[in-house]
Design an enzyme around this catalytic site. Sequence first.
Site, PDB file in Angstrom:
ATOM      1  N   ASP A   1       0.820  -1.195   0.000  1.00 15.33           N
ATOM      2  CA  ASP A   1       0.000   0.000   0.000  1.00 15.33           C
ATOM      3  C   ASP A   1       0.860   1.253   0.000  1.00 15.33           C
ATOM      4  O   ASP A   1       1.464   1.584   1.019  1.00 15.33           O
ATOM      5  CB  ASP A   1      -0.882  -0.030   1.259  1.00 15.33           C
ATOM      6  CG  ASP A   1      -1.726   1.212   1.366  1.00 15.33           C
ATOM      7  OD1 ASP A   1      -1.917   1.883   0.343  1.00 15.33           O
ATOM      8  OD2 ASP A   1      -2.190   1.501   2.476  1.00 15.33           O
TER       9      ASP A   1
ATOM     10  N   ASP B   1      -1.928   5.466  -5.527  1.00 13.17           N
ATOM     11  CA  ASP B   1      -2.099   4.588  -4.372  1.00 13.17           C
ATOM     12  C   ASP B   1      -2.308   3.133  -4.789  1.00 13.17           C
ATOM     13  O   ASP B   1      -3.390   2.755  -5.216  1.00 13.17           O
ATOM     14  CB  ASP B   1      -3.311   5.076  -3.561  1.00 13.17           C
ATOM     15  CG  ASP B   1      -3.607   4.179  -2.373  1.00 13.17           C
ATOM     16  OD1 ASP B   1      -2.695   3.439  -1.949  1.00 13.17           O
ATOM     17  OD2 ASP B   1      -4.742   4.195  -1.880  1.00 13.17           O
TER      18      ASP B   1
END
Length: 467
Positions: A78, A294
């Site tokens: 992440d 992201d």
Amino acid sequence: MDLRRLALVVVTVAVTVVGHGKNLSALRAHDIRRHGRLLSTIGVDLPLGGNGHPSETGLYFAKIGLGNPSKDYYVQVDTGSDILWVNCAGCDKCPTKSDLGLGLTLYDPKKSSTSSLVYCDQDFCTSTYDGPLPGCKPNLQCQYNVVYGDGSSTAGYFVKDNMKLEQVTGNLQSRSTNGTVVFGCGARQSGELGSSSEALDGILGFGQANSSIISQLAASGKVKKSFAHCLDNIEGGGIFAIGEVVSPKVKRTPMVQNQAHYNIVMKDIEVGGDLLRLPSDIFDSGDQKGTIVDSGTTLAYLPSSIYEPLMTKILSQQPALNLHTVEDQFTCFQFAGSVDSGFPVVKFHFEDSLVLTVFPHEYTFQIREDIWCFGWQNSGVQSKDGKDMILLGDLVLSNKLVIYDIENQNIGWTEYNCSSSVKVKDESSGAVYSVGAHDIGSASSLRIGGILTLLSIIIALLHSSIA
Ligand SMILES: *[C@@H]1O[C@H](CO)[C@@H](O)[C@H](O)[C@H]1NC(C)=O
Ligand SMILES: *[C@@H]1O[C@H](CO)[C@@H](O)[C@H](O)[C@H]1NC(C)=O
Ligand SMILES: *[C@@H]1O[C@H](CO)[C@@H](O)[C@H](O)[C@H]1NC(C)=O
Ligand SMILES: *[C@@H]1O[C@H](CO)[C@@H](O)[C@H](O)[C@H]1NC(C)=O
């Protein structure tokens, strides 16, 4: 589940009393000595699994080793959050089973001979919380609490332990080495993080804050503050390399300074060769912080002022298309034939002429033989200053080599075959080695479970529809 990995609130100051104190100056002195020895940086190969199909896994994960003896943990990669945490022994609501078909493991600090607690007066804690913690006394533990974009959260306390790293030592070769890192021991999970659908052992935040693993390894001189991912949406898995990727060469765009996430500046959007006519201030007026990149988000979120003209333009190529909404979330349609010949290519233009090309087979996904849905989402998500934010996830990041060069504050990418390999520089020897693709944990159960997974994902998306 989709926005989960974008951390919205990272810091909640909280301390608790711990029974047994240790003398920490000795530990710290040991660490400083240890860091002093590590002078040249290595390349690290992080094995990846998963894929970005909303109707399959919908996320990418890595296998990491923690503790001594080292145990394996599957963690979502992440770039939208800043700490590594894993579910810990004794945790409240930690999942014990995963619909992804992976075996989950709880980390138990008591069973690792190299683990130690992190206290509120230690540098890691004060720097993560931007200064001394109010009420900090000796033997108070350093706690963490991260709230993600869908409102789910994880809370627990920080521990320090060995992380096993695969040091790249030759072409497609690696050898295990150790780094000491601080990470969160998850004690309480809530929301989606407590359920077994798409459950993993934790989340590996690759943000640029000092608390992230990449920053910690870089601060100890192990690695360069640079990494790259190539998320393979075709075969699954892909490449994740820490260090300096020297081949292929990629064009770069500067990161916006002083942002909590990896933000870059979008300039234009091109659909099927035509630029969308958008309000002139849409990308960069006032405090607008640019576009967030992201890897922890599956889809791509655009404010209405971009989403609507984009969809109108895409659909203008198929005026007869019959649209319907699936689960209040997805715009879907029946289509026979190749989406790549039926729909236009979308190109996002960024500062310094870097272009992100997204093909129709990437921005659509199939839920039945002849039913397709668009991955573009109308965000309605507003940043703090009230401006809509643009959030680009795996939908547009897959099948590209994406390089995050934190040292030089830029991001770059190029179209790439993520089943192949990239070249990473090992500064300790000066050599350049190939790092190849992995597809860990791609058990057949993943594919067989496709339809069931889809249902649970759609339900999860509903619950998390972004305020
Ligand atoms: C910790 O140990 C160091 C050296 O062993 C000693 O100088 C120091 O006083 C000790 N600190 C505490 C709080 O016991
Ligand atoms: C983060 O680390 C850098 C380099 O080690 C240091 O200069 C900086 O002060 C740290 N930031 C915080 C908030 O502690
Ligand atoms: C990692 O560190 C532990 C404890 O220091 C040691 O026992 C182990 O052999 C190390 N592993 C590697 C691969 O260096
Ligand atoms: C991608 O690379 C792999 C491994 O080198 C190769 O087998 C595959 O054919 C390549 N795919 C494409 C589309 O070129």
